[in-house]
Enzyme design. Sequence first.
Site, mmCIF file in Angstrom:
data_model
loop_
_atom_site.group_PDB
_atom_site.id
_atom_site.type_symbol
_atom_site.label_atom_id
_atom_site.label_comp_id
_atom_site.label_asym_id
_atom_site.label_seq_id
_atom_site.Cartn_x
_atom_site.Cartn_y
_atom_site.Cartn_z
ATOM 1 N N LYS A 56 -7.140 -7.240 -37.398
ATOM 2 C CA LYS A 56 -6.869 -6.489 -38.960
ATOM 3 C C LYS A 56 -8.117 -6.726 -40.648
ATOM 4 O O LYS A 56 -7.998 -6.472 -41.114
ATOM 5 C CB LYS A 56 -5.468 -7.731 -39.594
ATOM 6 C CG LYS A 56 -4.444 -7.091 -38.449
ATOM 7 C CD LYS A 56 -4.378 -5.355 -38.599
ATOM 8 C CE LYS A 56 -2.591 -4.491 -37.340
ATOM 9 N NZ LYS A 56 -2.578 -3.113 -37.833
ATOM 10 N N TYR B 189 -5.349 -10.499 -33.162
ATOM 11 C CA TYR B 189 -4.342 -10.185 -34.040
ATOM 12 C C TYR B 189 -5.593 -10.357 -35.078
ATOM 13 O O TYR B 189 -5.759 -8.982 -36.163
ATOM 14 C CB TYR B 189 -3.533 -9.953 -34.153
ATOM 15 C CG TYR B 189 -2.189 -9.258 -34.941
ATOM 16 C CD1 TYR B 189 -2.156 -7.207 -34.429
ATOM 17 C CD2 TYR B 189 -2.021 -9.505 -35.851
ATOM 18 C CE1 TYR B 189 -1.679 -6.772 -34.867
ATOM 19 C CE2 TYR B 189 -1.707 -7.788 -36.456
ATOM 20 C CZ TYR B 189 -0.892 -7.701 -36.210
ATOM 21 O OH TYR B 189 0.073 -6.500 -36.790
#
Length: 253
Positions: free
Chosen positions: A158, A154
């Site tokens: 991001k 993640y």
Amino acid sequence: MTDSPSRVAVVTGAGRGIGAAVAARLADDGFAVALLDLDEAGVKQGAEAIVAKGGKAVGVALDVSDAEQVEAAVTRVADELGPPVVLVNNAGITRDNLIFKMTEQDWDSVLGVHLKGSFLMTRAVQKYMTQEKYGRIVNLSSTSALGNRGQVNYSAAKAGMQGFTKTLAIELGKFNVTANAIAPGFIATDMTAATAERLGMGFEDFKAAAASQIPVQRVGTPDDIAHLASFLVSEGAGFISGQVIYAAGGPKD
């Protein structure tokens, strides 16, 4: 209402949480809104709520990491609502784990939705923006881009969204298209509730613990992000591009 009420906005991950709040806010601003999500019931319910208030909206179910589904969905939006000139890339998933436990599927799924999905959506929508000589792109990053234990997939996705945003700003600026990223901190959503459950904590206790570490002493809400997205897609934000704005209740590096 926006200066051009007929403009069309597309919001991915709009079945719930931040995406649903952004879609509702843009509808209130006067945009015709396409709500896109894997959750067909969620986007249809959201679209119906907008229409019930007198707005224009359509809910479309799709997997943003599938090129054919993306092209079909964007074509449908253009046919039913008009050329989309605002895109909010919000769709995302988590598959949290420490790296020694993380599977290839955990990695591929997260990067596929966040990065590939945003690429496919932007590629499909930018042709309408460049034709119209107007566009606003808002990508959802996260404070996890700065690093967060148990989220190597993640965090990488991001952080990638930030580089993606800056490059879009460079490439598309000459067409009067801006691209910016919002990097939320702790936002109270179903996703963070699931994290609390995974950690064996009650959600209220989880939020209280998070709030104690935030300068404004509260966690964020989807509406906090919707307000910022509303500004970034407005006429008044036309000289802001390639920026990453941390919406986290305090400073972030």
